[in-house]
Write an enzyme that holds these catalytic residues in place. Structure first.
Site, PDB file in Angstrom:
ATOM      1  N   GLY A  17       0.807  -1.220   0.000  1.00 10.28           N
ATOM      2  CA  GLY A  17       0.000   0.000   0.000  1.00 10.28           C
ATOM      3  C   GLY A  17       0.835   1.261   0.000  1.00 10.28           C
ATOM      4  O   GLY A  17       0.468   2.258   0.626  1.00 10.28           O
ATOM      5  N   ILE A  22       0.070   6.752   4.159  1.00  8.25           N
ATOM      6  CA  ILE A  22       1.058   6.394   5.180  1.00  8.25           C
ATOM      7  C   ILE A  22       2.184   5.564   4.589  1.00  8.25           C
ATOM      8  O   ILE A  22       3.363   5.788   4.895  1.00  8.25           O
ATOM      9  CB  ILE A  22       0.365   5.648   6.336  1.00  8.25           C
ATOM     10  CG1 ILE A  22      -0.610   6.583   7.062  1.00  8.25           C
ATOM     11  CG2 ILE A  22       1.400   5.084   7.314  1.00  8.25           C
ATOM     12  CD1 ILE A  22      -1.572   5.873   7.995  1.00  8.25           C
ATOM     13  N   GLY A  23       1.850   4.609   3.748  1.00  3.23           N
ATOM     14  CA  GLY A  23       2.874   3.756   3.139  1.00  3.23           C
ATOM     15  C   GLY A  23       3.885   4.557   2.339  1.00  3.23           C
ATOM     16  O   GLY A  23       5.101   4.341   2.444  1.00  3.23           O
ATOM     17  N   TYR A 168     -14.461  -4.944  11.184  1.00  2.00           N
ATOM     18  CA  TYR A 168     -13.240  -4.154  11.021  1.00  2.00           C
ATOM     19  C   TYR A 168     -12.293  -4.367  12.194  1.00  2.00           C
ATOM     20  O   TYR A 168     -11.087  -4.560  12.006  1.00  2.00           O
ATOM     21  CB  TYR A 168     -13.583  -2.674  10.890  1.00  2.00           C
ATOM     22  CG  TYR A 168     -12.367  -1.774  10.870  1.00  2.00           C
ATOM     23  CD1 TYR A 168     -11.451  -1.839   9.825  1.00  2.00           C
ATOM     24  CD2 TYR A 168     -12.128  -0.863  11.900  1.00  2.00           C
ATOM     25  CE1 TYR A 168     -10.326  -1.023   9.799  1.00  2.00           C
ATOM     26  CE2 TYR A 168     -11.011  -0.041  11.888  1.00  2.00           C
ATOM     27  CZ  TYR A 168     -10.111  -0.127  10.837  1.00  2.00           C
ATOM     28  OH  TYR A 168      -8.996   0.678  10.821  1.00  2.00           O
ATOM     29  N   LYS A 172      -8.401  -5.772  12.048  1.00  2.00           N
ATOM     30  CA  LYS A 172      -7.222  -5.022  12.489  1.00  2.00           C
ATOM     31  C   LYS A 172      -6.524  -5.726  13.645  1.00  2.00           C
ATOM     32  O   LYS A 172      -5.290  -5.745  13.720  1.00  2.00           O
ATOM     33  CB  LYS A 172      -7.611  -3.598  12.904  1.00  2.00           C
ATOM     34  CG  LYS A 172      -8.036  -2.709  11.752  1.00  2.00           C
ATOM     35  CD  LYS A 172      -7.000  -2.595  10.646  1.00  2.00           C
ATOM     36  CE  LYS A 172      -5.760  -1.835  11.042  1.00  2.00           C
ATOM     37  NZ  LYS A 172      -4.842  -1.604   9.893  1.00  2.00           N
TER      38      LYS A 172
END
Length: 428
Positions: A17, A22-23, A168, A172
């Site tokens: 990603g 962020i990546g 979700y 996570k």
């Protein structure tokens, strides 16, 4: 901001990603040291709404001083992961660091979450992280100072983080459980850690969740890039930690956090899964079990401003009706002119039903029933939380992020309305 030290020069990072957000920020930070970066992401062609492709990210990485290898990778496809890893090893001679950043999100309840959305989150977040780690590990074990870093939260078992978006949260936490298991399994060979932001970070996903203007209450991706850099330059003995970005950077000597804010001085939205103050940067998983008692006060970060006083303790006044009475009394043409919004509330519990605040027509109005004109924003929450929100005990952004407030539109619009009414210092 945290300065570069050159410690990642020549290292090869495989980042999922990494075409945006962020990546990409982590990739650019490493590139300044002269690192090699494998951009493992899906976007090869320009997207109609999302900025960036693996090729535009590659150009930015090379402009920053690194070497880039763009690879089309959907982490749901094991063959694509394997092919990208093999290409990385052939190009750069190995892999030193894996950053599992790719993630999918749907903040929906159990009955509202379509099966395809469940599959997406489980396959990207859990299965994708697991398979990418498994594929990279044989090469990581050959590195001098190998790291796996998952962008995932501490394992907080407070039920509030499950009840509004169960699928979700499971997905996570699955990423975090990979940290828990692999850190122990590969102790002494590969460092495995998790990194999570203390506040909301401005990304395309945050724009989708919060709507226009939400960026003013977010930090830049730079804060996670700096925290990740700090982790990835530590020895491999630093493993099994669930790290919060701000706390780690404070321990590293960073004092000015305004540089990370989109709008310095504005209140920041707390991120998901953090409901108690975290005083140390690297907190072992045992600290994050279910708590015996959960107090609302611990969820609210920062100092609270003075707020209007609503007489909710009177034996004759009902709290919701009293709150709306005070809201009505606080209205002015200025509030209506600057807010221009109509809000409809579906409240549950005592005094439940439909209520409204009209800050668009004439001099404004508020009360029980549907608004006189079509609402711009529809919200649902408990009567108790509504009273807390309009008396300053619960911030609108925190109510939204914690699932207490469900909203069809954007939370910034609501926050502005609540703030406008509160600033005059209600009295009753």
């Amino acid at each position: 901001m945290l300065p570069n030290t050159g410690k990642l020069a020549g290292c090869t990072l495989f980042i999922t990603g990494a075409s945006r957000g962020i990546g990409k920020a982590i990739a650019l930070k490493a590139a300044k040291d002269g690192a090699n970066v494998v951009i493992a992401a899906k976007t090869a062609e320009p997207h109609r709404t999302l900025q960036g492709t693996i090729y535009t990210a590659a150009a930015e990485i090379e402009a920053a001083g690194g070497k880039a290898l763009p690879c089309v990778v959907n982490v749901r496809e094991e063959e694509q992961i394997i092919n990208a890893v093999e290409k990385a090893v052939k190009t750069f001679g190995g892999i030193d660091i894996l950053v599992n950043n790719a993630s999918a999100i749907s903040l929906t309840g159990t009955l509202e979450t379509e099966t395809k959305k469940v599959n997406l989150m489980m396959e990207v977040n859990v299965r994708g992280t697991y398979l990418t780690s498994k594929t990279c590990l044989p090469y990581l074990k050959k590195s001098r100072n190998p790291h796996i870093l998952n962008l995932s939260p501490p394992l907080n078992l407070n039920p509030m983080w499950f009840k509004n978006h169960c699928a979700y949260t499971i997905s996570k936490y699955g990423m975090s459980m990979c940290v828990l298991g692999m850190a122990e399994e590969f102790k002494g060979e590969v460092a495995v850690n998790a990194l999570w932001p203390k506040t909301a970070i401005h990304t395309a996903a945050m724009d989708m969740l919060g709507g226009s203007g939400v960026e003013k209450q977010c930090r830049k991706t730079d804060i996670l890039a700096d925290a990740a850099y700090c982790i990835l330059t530590k020895p491999k003995s630093f493993t099994g930690n669930f790290i919060i970005d701000e706390d780690l950077l404070r321990e590293e000597g960073v004092k000015d956090f305004d540089v990370y804010a989109i709008a310095p001085g504005q209140p920041l939205i707390p991120d998901f899964f953090l409901d108690v103050p975290i005083d140390t940067a690297a907190v072992k998983q045992g600290r994050y079990g279910a708590s015996q008692e959960f107090k609302e006060e611990k969820k609210l970060s920062g100092s609270q401003p003075e707020v209007p006083k609503v007489n909710t303790g009177s034996t004759s006044a009902k709290p919701v009706a009293e709150t709306f009475r005070v809201i009505q009394g606080a209205m002015s043409e200025e509030y209506v002119r600057t807010t221009q919004g109509v809000f409809q509330f579906e409240l549950s519990g005592d005094e439940g039903g439909t209520w409204y605040i009209d800050l668009k027509t004439n001099g404004g109005s508020a009360g029980f029933g549907k608004p006189p004109v079509t609402a711009d924003v529809f919200m649902s929450m408990s009567s108790d939380d509504f009273v807390k929100m309009f008396t300053g005990k619960l911030k609108p952004t925190m109510a939204f992020m914690s699932g207490k407030l469900r909203i069809k539109d954007n939370v910034v619009h609501v926050s502005c309305a609540v703030t406008a009414l509160a600033q005059d210092g209600w009295s009753s």
